[in-house]
Design a protein around this motif. Structure first.
Motif, PDB file in Angstrom:
ATOM      1  N   GLN A  58       0.925  -1.283   0.051  1.00  0.00           N
ATOM      2  CA  GLN A  58      -0.077  -0.010  -0.010  1.00  0.00           C
ATOM      3  C   GLN A  58       0.958   1.009   0.189  1.00  0.00           C
ATOM      4  O   GLN A  58       0.752   2.194  -0.680  1.00  0.00           O
ATOM      5  N   ILE A  59       1.966   1.041   0.721  1.00  0.00           N
ATOM      6  CA  ILE A  59       2.883   2.172   0.778  1.00  0.00           C
ATOM      7  C   ILE A  59       3.376   2.510  -0.400  1.00  0.00           C
ATOM      8  O   ILE A  59       3.403   3.826  -1.032  1.00  0.00           O
ATOM      9  N   LYS A  60       3.896   1.496  -1.304  1.00  0.00           N
ATOM     10  CA  LYS A  60       4.556   1.661  -2.655  1.00  0.00           C
ATOM     11  C   LYS A  60       3.444   2.365  -3.546  1.00  0.00           C
ATOM     12  O   LYS A  60       3.859   3.293  -4.480  1.00  0.00           O
ATOM     13  N   ASN A 104       2.456  14.540  -8.184  1.00  0.00           N
ATOM     14  CA  ASN A 104       3.404  15.697  -8.197  1.00  0.00           C
ATOM     15  C   ASN A 104       4.037  15.982  -9.708  1.00  0.00           C
ATOM     16  O   ASN A 104       3.987  17.425 -10.029  1.00  0.00           O
ATOM     17  N   THR A 105       3.845  15.013 -10.553  1.00  0.00           N
ATOM     18  CA  THR A 105       4.358  15.169 -11.984  1.00  0.00           C
ATOM     19  C   THR A 105       3.046  16.045 -12.616  1.00  0.00           C
ATOM     20  O   THR A 105       3.382  17.022 -13.395  1.00  0.00           O
ATOM     21  N   GLN A 106       1.798  15.536 -12.452  1.00  0.00           N
ATOM     22  CA  GLN A 106       0.685  16.318 -12.944  1.00  0.00           C
ATOM     23  C   GLN A 106       0.757  17.718 -12.314  1.00  0.00           C
ATOM     24  O   GLN A 106       0.399  18.544 -13.192  1.00  0.00           O
ATOM     25  N   ASN A 107       0.994  17.878 -11.020  1.00  0.00           N
ATOM     26  CA  ASN A 107       0.989  19.282 -10.623  1.00  0.00           C
ATOM     27  C   ASN A 107       1.978  19.985 -11.207  1.00  0.00           C
ATOM     28  O   ASN A 107       1.801  21.380 -11.675  1.00  0.00           O
ATOM     29  N   SER A 108       3.151  19.617 -11.652  1.00  0.00           N
ATOM     30  CA  SER A 108       4.301  20.471 -12.397  1.00  0.00           C
ATOM     31  C   SER A 108       3.596  20.716 -13.587  1.00  0.00           C
ATOM     32  O   SER A 108       4.063  21.793 -13.999  1.00  0.00           O
ATOM     33  N   GLU A 109       3.278  19.624 -14.312  1.00  0.00           N
ATOM     34  CA  GLU A 109       2.676  19.863 -15.689  1.00  0.00           C
ATOM     35  C   GLU A 109       1.573  20.945 -15.499  1.00  0.00           C
ATOM     36  O   GLU A 109       1.545  21.963 -16.478  1.00  0.00           O
ATOM     37  N   LEU A 110       0.634  20.947 -14.569  1.00  0.00           N
ATOM     38  CA  LEU A 110      -0.464  21.923 -14.809  1.00  0.00           C
ATOM     39  C   LEU A 110       0.248  23.068 -14.252  1.00  0.00           C
ATOM     40  O   LEU A 110      -0.319  24.365 -14.814  1.00  0.00           O
ATOM     41  N   THR A 111       1.191  23.401 -13.281  1.00  0.00           N
ATOM     42  CA  THR A 111       1.956  24.669 -13.072  1.00  0.00           C
ATOM     43  C   THR A 111       2.309  25.049 -14.478  1.00  0.00           C
ATOM     44  O   THR A 111       2.223  26.426 -14.490  1.00  0.00           O
ATOM     45  N   SER A 112       3.163  24.270 -15.024  1.00  0.00           N
ATOM     46  CA  SER A 112       3.693  24.808 -16.224  1.00  0.00           C
ATOM     47  C   SER A 112       2.638  25.320 -17.305  1.00  0.00           C
ATOM     48  O   SER A 112       2.621  26.374 -17.775  1.00  0.00           O
ATOM     49  N   ALA A 113       1.524  24.390 -17.327  1.00  0.00           N
ATOM     50  CA  ALA A 113       0.616  24.967 -18.256  1.00  0.00           C
ATOM     51  C   ALA A 113       0.088  26.527 -17.960  1.00  0.00           C
ATOM     52  O   ALA A 113      -0.264  27.191 -18.859  1.00  0.00           O
ATOM     53  N   ASN A 114      -0.329  26.329 -16.685  1.00  0.00           N
ATOM     54  CA  ASN A 114      -1.028  27.569 -16.151  1.00  0.00           C
ATOM     55  C   ASN A 114      -0.075  29.030 -16.670  1.00  0.00           C
ATOM     56  O   ASN A 114      -0.425  29.867 -16.829  1.00  0.00           O
ATOM     57  N   ALA A 160       3.843  10.403  -6.328  1.00  0.00           N
ATOM     58  CA  ALA A 160       4.618  11.009  -7.542  1.00  0.00           C
ATOM     59  C   ALA A 160       4.011  11.323  -8.786  1.00  0.00           C
ATOM     60  O   ALA A 160       4.334  12.454  -9.592  1.00  0.00           O
ATOM     61  N   GLU A 161       2.799  10.533  -9.032  1.00  0.00           N
ATOM     62  CA  GLU A 161       2.309  10.715 -10.355  1.00  0.00           C
ATOM     63  C   GLU A 161       1.535  12.193 -10.077  1.00  0.00           C
ATOM     64  O   GLU A 161       1.288  13.129 -10.991  1.00  0.00           O
TER      65      GLU A 161
END
Length: 396
Positions: free
Chosen positions: A33-35, A45-55, A42-43
């Motif tokens: 469950q932890i993994k 975080n990646t999406q957040n980075s992509e959305l931040t960049s898109a914004n 992590a996914e």
């Protein structure tokens, strides 16, 4: 110890796992469950980075669009410079018509006569009561005694060549002095002079028409651009509608095209020396000129009792000047144009009136051929002067 630490973290994260204790030895399920959670995190975080960049990219695009919009609006304002352009933005389409355009003059006269129908002659020149101070145009009086009704639908006529003289022209001499006609110099402005009587009359009697926005508050005007675009005579308006929430009417104005001067001589006795003194007298009045049935041309004006009236009657003559000045023209003889008129009083057509500007004084009315000696100036309040034109000569 490592497994116990992980177990403690999972217990805290899942909150509902109350079965956790120090005796648990099988933690494979929890580690899985932890993994899974770590992978999901992590996914995210990646999406957040992509959305931040898109914004950030969208914010940059929005700023660029805002700048572009402002540029287009600024550019559009450069094109929207007239009332008709404003109305086009409201999907009200019409072409601007210059009210002073020379083309198709008969159509123009008819249109302007209709446009200014509300401004009939008597509303301009009538009087109220007997007090001359109440006369709207105190130096004009009754329109019929001043000039032809400017609102008559009379088609314009071809006046001919402005420099084709109607009257014999004076010949300058070497001295460059002409006391008889008052010419200054050797008739320098001949090419800028209206020597043709019909042409001079057309210019002298003509008007420049203009339309302007007049602020009102009686409900008769327009408060919005949409309503202003529906006003009568909208096609003659060049200036943009203020569109500031106030109420405006589309007001028609007409002004004379040139200045009209009349020159006479003051004659009086000096109080100190008791000598007879003569001084020049120059006044500006709105006279008109037309040709009568007898073939002669006459200048007429209706003015109050003043030096000009007194001098004209007593001397029986006057010198008049019509002058147009166009400061934006470079050519001297186009910038300065007009003529001088020499004339004598027609006492039979002239009428002297009482202070009400209407009642003709007995013996001094139109049709009565009186002389200056017949005039009791204490009874005179206004003068309807008629001057027979004896000559039209160059401006200077």
């Amino acid at each position: 110890m490592k497994n116990k630490f992980k177990l403690s973290v999972v217990c805290i994260a899942l909150l509902g796992l109350t079965a956790c204790n120090d005796d648990d030895t099988d933690t494979s399920g929890l580690e899985s469950q932890i993994k899974q959670l770590e992978s999901q995190n992590a996914e995210l975080n990646t999406q957040n980075s992509e959305l931040t960049s898109a914004n950030a990219s969208l914010e940059e695009d929005n700023a660029n669009l805002t700048n572009k919009t402002e540029e287009l609006q600024t550019k559009a304002l450069g094109y929207i410079s007239t009332f008709s352009h404003q109305c086009a933005e409201e999907n009200v389409m019409f072409d601007y018509i210059d009210p002073n355009a020379p083309a198709d003059e008969q159509t123009q006269v008819a249109a302007l006569t209709s446009a200014m129908a509300s401004e009939d002659c008597m509303s301009c020149h009538n009087y109220e009561g007997s007090d001359p101070a109440n006369v709207p145009h105190g130096d004009y009086g009754n329109c019929a005694n001043c000039h032809e009704n400017p609102h008559d639908e009379t088609p314009p006529v071809d006046p001919g060549d402005p420099q084709d003289p109607t009257f014999p022209q004076p010949e300058p001499d070497d001295s460059l002095v002409d006391g008889k006609t008052g010419a200054s110099g050797s008739f320098y402005y001949t090419t800028g002079s209206f020597l043709n009587a019909d042409y001079l009359a057309q210019r002298l009697n003509g008007s420049i028409y203009n339309y302007e926005w007049k602020e009102v508050s009686d409900g008769s005007g327009a408060k919005t651009l949409k309503s202003a675009c529906g006003l009568q005579n909208r096609e003659y308006m060049a200036d943009m509608f203020p569109n500031d929430g106030k109420e405006y009417q589309l007001s028609a104005i007409k002004n004379q095209m040139g200045s009209k001067l009349i020159s006479t001589v003051n004659k009086f006795t000096d109080d100190e020396t008791l000598e007879q003194v003569e001084t020049p007298n120059i006044a500006i009045f709105g006279y008109g000129m037309k040709q009568e049935e007898d073939g002669n041309y006459y200048v007429s004006m209706s003015i109050g009792k003043n030096n000009t009236c007194y001098n004209v009657i007593n001397e029986g003559e006057a010198r008049l000047t019509y002058y147009e000045y166009s400061p934006m023209l470079s050519a001297k003889f186009e910038r300065n144009m007009g003529a001088r008129i020499l004339g004598n009083v027609d006492f039979k057509r002239t009428a002297l009136k009482a202070a009400d500007w209407v009642t003709e004084i007995p013996g001094l009315g139109a049709g009565e051929d009186f002389t200056p000696a017949d005039v009791d100036w204490t009874a005179v309040g206004a003068c309807s002067l008629v001057i027979k034109v004896d000559g039209i000569i160059p401006l200077g």
